[in-house]
Scaffold this motif. Structure first.
Motif, PDB file in Angstrom:
ATOM      1  N   LYS A 385       0.728  -1.215  -0.139  1.00 10.11           N
ATOM      2  CA  LYS A 385       0.277  -0.261  -0.150  1.00 10.11           C
ATOM      3  C   LYS A 385       0.893   1.296   0.149  1.00 10.11           C
ATOM      4  N   ARG A 386       2.098   0.791   0.160  1.00 10.44           N
ATOM      5  CA  ARG A 386       2.995   2.458   0.686  1.00 10.44           C
ATOM      6  C   ARG A 386       4.273   2.791  -0.395  1.00 10.44           C
ATOM      7  N   ASP A 387       3.660   2.087  -1.272  1.00  7.32           N
ATOM      8  CA  ASP A 387       4.367   2.213  -2.621  1.00  7.32           C
ATOM      9  C   ASP A 387       3.970   2.864  -3.784  1.00  7.32           C
ATOM     10  N   PRO A 388       3.959   4.192  -4.355  1.00  5.61           N
ATOM     11  CA  PRO A 388       3.865   4.873  -5.481  1.00  5.61           C
ATOM     12  C   PRO A 388       2.799   4.419  -6.246  1.00  5.61           C
ATOM     13  N   VAL A 389       3.035   3.650  -6.712  1.00  2.22           N
ATOM     14  CA  VAL A 389       2.843   2.865  -8.139  1.00  2.22           C
ATOM     15  C   VAL A 389       1.442   1.947  -8.140  1.00  2.22           C
ATOM     16  N   LEU A 390       2.625   0.794  -7.003  1.00  6.70           N
ATOM     17  CA  LEU A 390       1.399  -0.302  -6.954  1.00  6.70           C
ATOM     18  C   LEU A 390       0.675   0.084  -6.107  1.00  6.70           C
ATOM     19  N   GLY A 391       1.310   1.167  -5.017  1.00  5.94           N
ATOM     20  CA  GLY A 391      -0.081   1.349  -3.734  1.00  5.94           C
ATOM     21  C   GLY A 391      -1.366   1.332  -4.080  1.00  5.94           C
ATOM     22  N   VAL A 392      -1.388   1.547  -5.398  1.00  5.42           N
ATOM     23  CA  VAL A 392      -3.336   2.484  -5.972  1.00  5.42           C
ATOM     24  C   VAL A 392      -3.634   0.593  -6.762  1.00  5.42           C
ATOM     25  N   PHE A 393      -2.982   0.123  -7.225  1.00  2.62           N
ATOM     26  CA  PHE A 393      -3.659  -1.238  -7.793  1.00  2.62           C
ATOM     27  C   PHE A 393      -3.698  -2.239  -6.108  1.00  2.62           C
TER      28      PHE A 393
END
Length: 457
Positions: A385-393
């Motif tokens: 969830k904290r990843d700037p890209v993967l968090g959205v997915f």
């Protein structure tokens, strides 16, 4: 006599001693030399090799041959042909919508320790709906594949465009109505020509994911794609028509949110809407997480062809826009792969053992870190969830759904034609969907897309 007895006793001890040496360290069949062949799409060997090596180290009698494929249609065709001849891989990757059509090519997992209930507790709900199926041989629900990742449709946008032209928010709206307003602000059509588009939506000839986007809209509009028996599709309803109207409206010059036409990018372009996005001709595209890692290579290719490209630092991700206002009614479309065992494998138990090892928390984390993919495991969501890209997915995984597309290539052709018929041929959404519905029903199995259990016709 005593001497002969001692000799026989010694021989017996040696025989059993040698047998013990052969079976020590795994017991029985574990000492048998096993070679497994593994077919997988897209992932380079370096991505998966460390996990294979870890398994082989723990199982010295097992060797796994890995083979990567890059073309989905060729891969599926090869699988069909090889398995029909009694050959093919032990382990292969299956697209989540392929299971109904290829169910008879799969040996489902037979395990008392990894049950369907444990599957549901381990993996996100959409994966359970896709990979837990009734075995037509005995009518029992079984595991047909295990996923490493679950990908969903989200919205990529040009942050620089939003900062300049949609300054009051600086980012896309969460609703389709809000997206329409942003598209109007982002569009540059001075002189009558569409120079800059707000979003790549409306056509199917130069938008690679047009049918997936339409599937997502079907979900958001509450379309029941099949009847209750799964023998016929029934998407040509009012809700289905409204979904198609929304999609095609972005290619309608009469609409305030007109945003896309055939001149923005050539239909022969390999990258289609991605090319328009990377060259700054459109501010938003809809895509999967897997696309993000390809932007750098794609950008270099477009630049080498003589086109100016945007800064990759300006690419950000937002959730897929929604029809509903209430979060509990949000929907996005999921497309991903699972690992499974072929019916032609001579070592199905060992093959499934490797897949279970591959999808454990520790090994799945290694894979996700290397491949940069959103997780399928519930216990790895929080960390991503904290990843700037993967968090959205990963935040979309709770409302991700899929549609059991019985034949994805043919379905794609029918929906591409339906979209084109509305945009270019002045056919109504009702007429276009009715025609697509008729064509799809003609190719569905008479008994439905899921083979009936024993005793049921």
């Amino acid at each position: 006599m005593a001497k002969k007895f001692l000799i026989l006793l010694t021989i017996t001890v040696l025989i059993f001693g040698l047998a013990g040496c052969r079976t020590r360290g795994g017991g029985g069949s574990a000492s048998k030399r096993v070679e497994l062949t593994y077919y997988k799409l897209f992932d380079a060997e370096d991505t998966i090799k460390p996990i294979i090596q870890a398994y082989e180290k723990a199982h010295p009698n097992v060797k796994i041959k890995y083979k990567k494929f890059t073309e989905v249609e060729e891969y599926e065709e090869l699988l069909i042909n090889e398995l029909a001849e009694g050959e093919g891989p032990d382990i292969f990757e299956v697209q989540n919508t392929w299971v109904p059509r290829h169910m008879k090519k799969i040996t489902p997992l037979a395990s008392e320790t990894f049950t369907p209930q444990i599957f549901e507790e381990t993996f996100v709900t959409v994966a359970a709906k896709d990979f837990l199926q009734v075995d037509p041989k005995d009518g029992v629900v079984k595991v047909y594949a295990l996923p490493l990742s679950v990908d969903t449709l989200a919205l990529y946008y040009n942050k620089a465009h939003f900062d300049r032209y949609v300054t009051e928010t600086g980012k896309p709206a969460l609703s389709w109505d809000g997206i329409k307003e942003s598209v109007f602000q982002l569009r540059d059509d001075e002189g009558g020509a569409l120079v800059r588009s707000g979003i790549a939506m409306g056509r199917s000839d130069n938008i690679a994911l047009a049918e997936d986007i339409l599937y997502a809209l079907f979900l958001q509009y509450g379309v029941n794609f099949y009847d209750s028996t799964y023998k016929n599709v029934r998407f040509a309803t009012g809700e289905g028509q409204d979904a198609l109207k929304l999609f095609t409206s972005f290619a309608d010059p009469k609409q305030k949110h007109y945003s896309w036409n055939s001149s923005l990018v050539n239909e022969d372009s390999m990258l289609k809407e991605v090319e328009a996005f990377l060259t700054g001709k459109t501010s938003m595209i809809i895509g999967y997480a897997s696309l993000y890692e390809d932007f750098e290579v794609m950008s270099k290719n477009v630049k080498s062809a003589g086109q100016d490209v945007i800064s990759l630092a300006d690419i950000e991700v937002a959730p897929l826009p929604q029809k509903a206002e209430a979060e509990e009614q949000f929907k996005t479309y999921a497309s991903y792969f699972g690992q499974t065992v072929s019916r032609t494998s001579k070592n199905p138990s060992q093959a499934w053992d490797f897949i279970q090892f591959l999808t454990t928390k520790e090994q799945a984390q290694k894979y996700l870190d290397a491949a940069k993919r959103p997780t399928a495991r519930r216990d790895l969501i929080e960390g991503q969830k904290r990843d700037p890209v993967l968090g959205v997915f990963v935040q979309q995984l709770g409302y991700a759904e899929s549609i059991p597309v019985y034949h994805d290539r043919k379905f794609k052709d029918f929906f591409v034609d339906a979209i084109t018929a509305v945009v270019d041929d002045d056919m109504t959404p009702s007429e276009a969907l009715s025609e697509a519905q008729q064509l799809i029903n003609a190719i569905l199995p008479e008994g439905g897309i899921y083979p009936p259990p024993p005793g049921i016709k």
